[in-house]
Motif scaffolding. Structure first.
Motif, PDB file in Angstrom:
ATOM      1  N   ASN A   1       0.853  -1.193   0.000  1.00 50.68           N
ATOM      2  CA  ASN A   1       0.000   0.000   0.000  1.00 50.68           C
ATOM      3  C   ASN A   1       0.886   1.240   0.000  1.00 50.68           C
ATOM      4  OD1 ASN A   1      -2.294  -1.720   0.314  1.00 50.68           O
ATOM      5  ND2 ASN A   1      -1.898  -1.801   2.521  1.00 50.68           N
TER       6      ASN A   1
ATOM      7  N   GLU B   1     -14.148   6.159   4.587  1.00 52.66           N
ATOM      8  CA  GLU B   1     -14.117   5.393   3.350  1.00 52.66           C
ATOM      9  C   GLU B   1     -12.726   5.250   2.738  1.00 52.66           C
ATOM     10  OE1 GLU B   1     -16.269   8.096   3.690  1.00 52.66           O
ATOM     11  OE2 GLU B   1     -17.849   6.746   4.439  1.00 52.66           O
ATOM     12  N   LYS B   2     -11.890   6.291   2.872  1.00 54.64           N
ATOM     13  CA  LYS B   2     -10.650   6.281   2.099  1.00 54.64           C
ATOM     14  C   LYS B   2      -9.613   7.214   2.714  1.00 54.64           C
ATOM     15  CE  LYS B   2     -12.428   9.809  -1.120  1.00 54.64           C
ATOM     16  NZ  LYS B   2     -13.753   9.944  -0.471  1.00 54.64           N
TER      17      LYS B   2
ATOM     18  N   TYR C   1      -5.983   5.135  -0.873  1.00 56.53           N
ATOM     19  CA  TYR C   1      -6.226   3.826  -0.273  1.00 56.53           C
ATOM     20  C   TYR C   1      -7.699   3.712   0.066  1.00 56.53           C
ATOM     21  CZ  TYR C   1      -5.663  -0.200   2.914  1.00 56.53           C
ATOM     22  OH  TYR C   1      -5.749  -1.423   3.536  1.00 56.53           O
ATOM     23  N   GLN C   2      -8.360   2.726  -0.542  1.00 59.73           N
ATOM     24  CA  GLN C   2      -9.795   2.532  -0.334  1.00 59.73           C
ATOM     25  C   GLN C   2     -10.101   1.041  -0.505  1.00 59.73           C
ATOM     26  OE1 GLN C   2     -12.148   5.101  -2.807  1.00 59.73           O
ATOM     27  NE2 GLN C   2     -14.036   4.744  -1.662  1.00 59.73           N
ATOM     28  N   PRO C   3      -9.714   0.224   0.476  1.00 60.69           N
ATOM     29  CA  PRO C   3      -9.872  -1.228   0.319  1.00 60.69           C
ATOM     30  C   PRO C   3     -11.335  -1.642   0.221  1.00 60.69           C
ATOM     31  CG  PRO C   3      -9.321  -0.677   2.583  1.00 60.69           C
ATOM     32  CD  PRO C   3      -9.181   0.593   1.799  1.00 60.69           C
ATOM     33  N   THR C   4     -11.591  -2.618  -0.606  1.00 66.82           N
ATOM     34  CA  THR C   4     -12.949  -3.128  -0.762  1.00 66.82           C
ATOM     35  C   THR C   4     -13.432  -3.805   0.512  1.00 66.82           C
ATOM     36  OG1 THR C   4     -12.537  -3.496  -3.114  1.00 66.82           O
ATOM     37  CG2 THR C   4     -14.425  -4.631  -2.145  1.00 66.82           C
ATOM     38  N   ILE C   5     -12.523  -4.563   1.122  1.00 65.49           N
ATOM     39  CA  ILE C   5     -12.841  -5.239   2.383  1.00 65.49           C
ATOM     40  C   ILE C   5     -12.151  -4.509   3.518  1.00 65.49           C
ATOM     41  CG2 ILE C   5     -12.618  -7.382   3.697  1.00 65.49           C
ATOM     42  CD1 ILE C   5     -12.629  -8.882   1.030  1.00 65.49           C
ATOM     43  N   LYS C   6     -12.917  -4.034   4.472  1.00 66.75           N
ATOM     44  CA  LYS C   6     -12.362  -3.349   5.637  1.00 66.75           C
ATOM     45  C   LYS C   6     -12.532  -4.253   6.859  1.00 66.75           C
ATOM     46  CE  LYS C   6     -12.832   1.557   4.412  1.00 66.75           C
ATOM     47  NZ  LYS C   6     -13.349   1.480   3.054  1.00 66.75           N
TER      48      LYS C   6
ATOM     49  N   THR D   1      -6.938  -4.930   7.262  1.00 64.98           N
ATOM     50  CA  THR D   1      -6.798  -3.928   6.197  1.00 64.98           C
ATOM     51  C   THR D   1      -7.131  -2.517   6.653  1.00 64.98           C
ATOM     52  OG1 THR D   1      -9.090  -4.182   5.448  1.00 64.98           O
ATOM     53  CG2 THR D   1      -7.430  -5.661   4.491  1.00 64.98           C
ATOM     54  N   TRP D   2      -7.896  -2.374   7.728  1.00 67.59           N
ATOM     55  CA  TRP D   2      -8.386  -1.041   8.110  1.00 67.59           C
ATOM     56  C   TRP D   2      -8.410  -0.887   9.641  1.00 67.59           C
ATOM     57  CZ3 TRP D   2      -9.076   3.011   4.915  1.00 67.59           C
ATOM     58  CH2 TRP D   2      -9.702   4.161   5.421  1.00 67.59           C
TER      59      TRP D   2
END
Length: 291
Positions: free
Chosen positions: A208, A231-232, A245-250, A254-255
């Motif tokens: 990332n 969100e991002k 950075y805006q992962p589909t799965i949080k 990842t978040w």
């Protein structure tokens, strides 16, 4: 001098005076600062909640900053870097309304370890969740210098860090999360990088990451911006975005970016430092946080 020339001259003087007054006003009133590149007028975060303009001379503001100097176990900082961090004014001070973080070549004995370089590592005593940070700075130069302005979660378990000293340290790195607003390596002059470390992407293999080449990173001030929402995350220099950075799965991997983070400013020295290096500074005009 005829009337037309006199009137023209007076109008030019008036414009110069008006420009000076506007600059002085906005410099001393950051809430109404209107440089769209530096403040992101299209952002949802435009209420100033914390700042340091670094006005004055001498010691830094101890109510806002903590010097992190305690060595990790083993006697050296993570990543193989070779400097001591100190709380001396020689390594961090205010001058001409700027913060100066100074890396120096000097023999320094501390905590039972003798090292050949010193620098400073500051922790902010302010932490927050979601918002926008604006930083105006110019960076040190020299192969082997590694300046950074970055963030860690207040829950990081790291002896000697400010928030760990407050009893909040519960989570090891990288699970706590790390946000690198800017990094610059003297061996790759003028390339600035941003990255995110977490349990899914960390260390030398972090995926990332993004960056951009800029002009005269060490000779001119640039505006470094980081915007963080639920969100991002968006990273920019002088209004030009280089990483989002805006992962589909949080999830926790990842978040981990849903709780309070604090700022860190430091200059590290890599083992490959130029043998002719003597000293160089990161100079910061201001740091402003908006929510």
């Amino acid at each position: 001098m005829n009337k037309r020339v006199r009137a023209y001259a007076l109008s030019i003087i008036g414009l110069i005076l008006l420009s000076y007054l506007f600059f002085s006003f906005f410099r001393s009133n950051p809430n109404v600062y209107t440089d769209s590149k530096a403040t992101g007028l299209d952002s949802e975060f435009n209420s100033l909640v914390w700042s340091d303009e670094f006005d004055g001379e001498g010691a830094i503001n101890q109510e806002k900053w903590f010097h992190q100097t305690q060595l990790p176990p083993g006697g050296s900082w993570w990543g193989g870097i070779i400097q001591h961090y100190t709380d001396r004014e020689a390594n961090s001070y205010l001058k001409d309304d700027y913060l100066n973080l100074v890396a120096k070549k000097e023999t320094f004995d501390d905590q039972g370890e003798i090292k050949q370089y010193t620098a400073a590592r500051l922790n902010s005593k302010f932490a927050f969740t979601y918002g926008r940070i604006e930083i105006r700075a110019k960076l040190p130069t020299g192969t082997g210098t590694w300046p950074a302005i970055w963030m860690l979660n207040t829950n990081i378990d790291e002896d000697g860090a400010y928030w760990d000293n407050q009893g909040l340290g519960t989570t090891k790195w990288p699970s706590c999360g790390e946000i690198d607003i800017l990094e610059h390596w003297g061996k790759n002059q003028d390339y600035v990088s941003s990255a995110l470390h977490n349990a899914s992407s960390y260390g030398d293999q972090v995926k990332n990451v993004g960056g951009q080449k800029i002009d005269d990173a060490s000779a001119k001030f640039h505006d470094y911006s980081f915007e963080w929402s639920e969100e991002k995350m968006i990273f920019s220099v002088d209004g030009v975005e280089h990483f989002r950075y805006q992962p589909t799965i949080k999830n926790a991997d990842t978040w981990p970016y849903d709780s309070d983070y604090y700022l860190i400013l430091n200059i590290a020295i890599e083992p490959g430092i130029d043998p002719d290096f003597v000293e160089s500074s990161m100079v910061v005009d201001y740091i402003r946080i908006y929510q």
